[in-house]
Enzyme design. Structure first.
Site, mmCIF file in Angstrom:
data_model
loop_
_atom_site.group_PDB
_atom_site.id
_atom_site.type_symbol
_atom_site.label_atom_id
_atom_site.label_comp_id
_atom_site.label_asym_id
_atom_site.label_seq_id
_atom_site.Cartn_x
_atom_site.Cartn_y
_atom_site.Cartn_z
ATOM 1 C CB SER A 145 -0.884 -0.002 1.254
ATOM 2 O OG SER A 145 -1.549 1.226 1.442
ATOM 3 C CE1 TYR A 158 -4.147 -1.879 5.086
ATOM 4 C CE2 TYR A 158 -3.406 0.389 4.832
ATOM 5 C CZ TYR A 158 -3.896 -0.783 4.279
ATOM 6 O OH TYR A 158 -4.104 -0.853 2.930
ATOM 7 C CE LYS A 162 -1.960 -3.781 3.142
ATOM 8 N NZ LYS A 162 -2.243 -4.896 2.203
#
Length: 267
Positions: A145, A158, A162
């Site tokens: 991401s 998160y 990533k």
């Protein structure tokens, strides 16, 4: 038919980017195996695609399920030519509290990493083993991401997961090269792609529109990205056209990460 007769697994395929990749791969001639924990939506996708697509319920954070799935793949197809490690969560879907570095709970931190990072690790591990065993050339695509390249204060777990996926991709690519295995591994880094995963972050009502307006204003291309634009890059990486692309990281962000940006004032 750029992926003709390639057997390719896509995790987290029931919705969003995963579904878009599955549809694009199928259209390019691949034999697509779609996996997710959302069994009903997954089966609806497989039914819609029809021939050359089958569904398999898989929790990517569970190693025993990966082992059983890998055995099933070998028995069913005898080979594996590609894997897209796409399954992921933000931590905001069913959070028990804030997701910032100061207040996120250890349980929430672990849950996000279990799906995003452990799921990617396990996918790479068992894909390499099956490709080696069946003497298959293959392409592994790991869905990182924009958040894997920059910090995200409100979604610390998160962003961390990533970023780790980005790094693990390079380790996998180098390992396979050292082992003289014809397996490539690359990472894809989308930014604001309009999918259901964004809903918890956008909010509701007036807040939702304000959040969307802010994201669009910060993007040099003045819009959200489309799932099809991510899928197109993945088609390239999975195809033989990208045989010299290895350990690369491809950003799909409308220019957000290029540098500072100031929108042109409106008259």
């Amino acid at each position: 038919m750029r992926l003709h007769d390639k057997v390719i697994v896509i995790t987290g395929a029931a919705r969003g980017i995963g579904e878009g990749i599955a549809r694009a791969f199928h259209a390019e001639g691949a034999v697509v195996v779609v996996t997710d924990i959302l069994a009903q939506e997954l089966q609806e996708l497989a039914d819609a695609l029809g021939d050359r697509c089958c569904a398999y319920a898989l929790d990517v954070s569970d190693e025993a399920q990966w082992q059983a799935f890998t055995q099933w793949l070998e028995q069913r197809f005898g080979r594996l030519n590609g894997l897209v490690n796409n399954a992921g969560i933000t931590g905001l879907e069913a959070a028990t509290g804030p997701q910032d570095p100061e207040h996120v709970s250890l349980a929430d931190w672990h849950r996000v990493h279990a799906v995003n990072l452990d799921g990617t690790f396990l996918g790479c591990k068992y894909a390499i083993q099956l490709m080696r065993k069946t003497n298959s050339a293959g392409s592994i695509i790991n869905m990182s991401s924009r958040s894997g390249l920059v910090g995200i204060p409100g979604a610390a777990a998160y962003a961390s997961s990533k970023a780790a996926i980005r790094n693990h991709t390079k380790s996998v690519a180098l390992y396979c090269a050292q082992q003289n295995l014809p397996i490539r591994c690359n990472s894809v880094h989308p930014a604001a792609i309009m999918t259901p995963i964004w809903e918890p972050m956008l909010g509701e009502g007036a807040q939702r529109q304000a959040s969307m307006d802010k994201i669009i204003a910060d993007c040099p291309m003045h819009r959200f990205g489309d799932v099809s634009e991510v899928a197109a890059v993945c088609v390239l990486l999975a195809s033989d056209e990208a045989n010299y692309m290895n350990a690369a990281e491809l950003t799909i962000d409308g220019g957000v990460l290029a540098g500072s940006f100031q929108a042109t004032p409106k008259d």
